[in-house]
Write a protein that holds these residues in place. Structure first.
Motif, short mmCIF file in Angstrom:
data_model
loop_
_atom_site.label_atom_id
_atom_site.label_comp_id
_atom_site.label_asym_id
_atom_site.label_seq_id
_atom_site.Cartn_x
_atom_site.Cartn_y
_atom_site.Cartn_z
N GLN A 148 -18.16 -25.64 11.69
CA GLN A 148 -18.66 -26.43 10.63
C GLN A 148 -20.02 -26.90 11.00
N VAL A 149 -20.54 -26.53 12.44
CA VAL A 149 -21.85 -26.88 12.59
C VAL A 149 -22.65 -25.59 12.12
N ILE A 150 -22.12 -24.48 12.01
CA ILE A 150 -22.79 -23.20 11.70
C ILE A 150 -22.89 -23.39 10.16
N ALA A 151 -21.89 -24.01 9.68
CA ALA A 151 -21.73 -24.07 8.10
C ALA A 151 -23.05 -25.23 7.46
N GLY A 152 -23.34 -26.02 8.51
CA GLY A 152 -24.25 -27.19 7.95
C GLY A 152 -23.52 -28.41 7.64
N LEU A 153 -21.99 -28.39 7.79
CA LEU A 153 -21.01 -29.39 7.34
C LEU A 153 -21.38 -30.56 8.42
N GLU A 154 -21.67 -30.22 9.64
CA GLU A 154 -21.73 -31.08 10.70
C GLU A 154 -22.90 -31.05 11.27
N PRO A 155 -24.01 -32.18 11.48
CA PRO A 155 -25.00 -32.08 12.00
C PRO A 155 -24.92 -31.86 13.57
N ALA B 53 -31.63 -29.74 0.03
CA ALA B 53 -31.67 -28.31 0.09
C ALA B 53 -30.59 -27.43 1.09
N LEU B 54 -30.04 -28.39 2.04
CA LEU B 54 -28.90 -27.71 2.65
C LEU B 54 -27.62 -27.70 1.89
N THR B 55 -27.56 -28.34 0.90
CA THR B 55 -26.26 -28.44 0.12
C THR B 55 -26.39 -26.97 -0.98
N ALA B 56 -27.96 -26.80 -1.44
CA ALA B 56 -28.05 -25.54 -2.15
C ALA B 56 -27.98 -24.36 -1.26
N PHE B 57 -28.39 -24.51 -0.24
CA PHE B 57 -28.36 -23.33 0.88
C PHE B 57 -26.73 -22.92 1.09
N ARG B 58 -26.01 -24.05 1.11
CA ARG B 58 -24.56 -23.75 1.64
C ARG B 58 -23.91 -23.03 0.36
N ARG B 59 -24.20 -23.43 -0.83
CA ARG B 59 -23.63 -23.00 -2.02
C ARG B 59 -24.02 -21.41 -2.35
N SER B 60 -25.17 -21.11 -1.98
CA SER B 60 -25.70 -19.99 -2.28
C SER B 60 -25.49 -18.65 -1.09
N GLU B 61 -25.51 -19.22 0.02
CA GLU B 61 -25.76 -18.38 1.23
C GLU B 61 -24.37 -18.35 2.18
N ILE B 62 -23.38 -19.41 2.11
CA ILE B 62 -22.47 -19.32 3.08
C ILE B 62 -21.08 -19.74 2.38
N GLY B 63 -20.03 -18.73 2.55
CA GLY B 63 -18.67 -19.05 2.09
C GLY B 63 -18.11 -19.43 3.31
N PHE B 64 -17.09 -20.58 3.00
CA PHE B 64 -16.55 -21.42 4.01
C PHE B 64 -15.09 -21.43 3.62
N ALA B 65 -14.12 -20.96 4.50
CA ALA B 65 -12.63 -21.14 4.20
C ALA B 65 -12.13 -21.99 5.42
N SER B 66 -11.66 -23.20 5.33
CA SER B 66 -11.19 -24.19 6.07
C SER B 66 -9.86 -24.04 6.60
N GLN B 67 -9.43 -24.26 7.63
CA GLN B 67 -8.03 -24.10 8.46
C GLN B 67 -6.91 -24.53 7.26
N ILE B 68 -7.03 -25.73 6.79
CA ILE B 68 -6.02 -26.06 5.74
C ILE B 68 -6.67 -25.92 4.24
#
Length: 250
Positions: free
Chosen positions: A55-62, A82-97
């Motif tokens: 979550q830290v690497i994804a920018g979801l937690e500071p 900017a962080l939200t825009a960056f996550r949407r374009s550069e990071i794909g995140f699949a959570s445990q649940i």
């Protein structure tokens, strides 16, 4: 010649406020370096801090201390928008649940990040991904009509379809049988090998550990041993830079 560094976490520290109001340390001085086209596995016992590290690497937690750089962007220097825009374009995140909206079909859940980003989708690619992970014919079903394993695969193709620079997956095979897990892992291998995708996966699954290029072991929020390669790393050709995100458009 080594490929470029895509993810660099340096001496990351993270704590949360406990029920008694006192800070509880979840991560302490954890570092990880991942290059383009590598699969890094973060492993360790339950409660080791694997999910929080992702979550830290994804920018979801500071972070409380240290730095995280992803695709040449220092996440602590980005504002919220900017962080939200960056996550949407550069990071794909699949959570445990699987985090699927119950009132949307599987297809609409998959397409939601693209719609939020104002991007089009390549229908052929969507159909191919669904077929590759055994979801052909299931995209029009709602989450309640899908098994836990099918929901997990919906979430995985949603993370892949955005065409991310980095794919982060938290225990992606936890709800999958051996055959379904094999489909997902083979697709992951192809994306890494042929398209230069960089992946970081939190898991204790031996099948994923065997496919890793790098392994970071955690225990009680601390790194155990060196940030290094497994005993038998999977050999891959030098990856090319990842192609432009699928279906990108204005």
């Amino acid at each position: 010649m080594e490929t470029e560094v895509v993810v660099q976490a340096r001496a990351v520290g993270k704590s949360f406020r406990g029920s008694d109001g006192e800070p509880v340390t979840v991560l302490k001085d954890v570092s990880l370096t991942v290059r383009r086209g590598q699969v890094a596995v973060v492993t360790g016992p339950s409660g080791a801090g694997k999910s929080v590290f992702l979550q830290v690497i994804a920018g979801l937690e500071p972070v409380d201390s240290g730095t995280v750089t992803v695709a040449d962007n220092e996440l602590t220097e980005l504002g919220d928008r900017a962080l939200t825009a960056f996550r949407r374009s550069e990071i794909g995140f699949a959570s445990q649940i699987p985090n699927l909206l119950p009132h949307l079909s599987a297809r609409d859940n998959v397409l939601l990040p693209l719609k939020l980003a104002g991007r089009a989708v390549e229908e052929t690619l969507l159909a191919e991904l669904a077929d590759r992970v055994g979801l052909a014919g299931r995209l029009h079903h709602h989450p309640a009509e899908l098994s836990a394993g099918q929901q997990a695969r919906v979430q995985m193709i949603r993370a892949i379809l955005v065409g991310p620079e980095v794919l982060l997956a938290d225990d992606p095979t936890a709800f999958l049988d051996a055959d379904s897990a094999g489909l997902v892992l083979d697709l992951l291998d192809e994306l890494v090998t042929q398209h230069g995708l960089t992946a970081i996966i939190a898991t204790r699954d031996p099948a994923l550990l065997r496919r890793a290029d790098r392994i970071r072991r955690l225990a009680n929020g601390r790194a155990v041993g060196a940030d290094g390669k497994p005993l038998r790393p999977k050999r891959r050709p030098q990856p090319a830079r990842a192609p432009a995100p699928a279906g990108a458009g204005s």
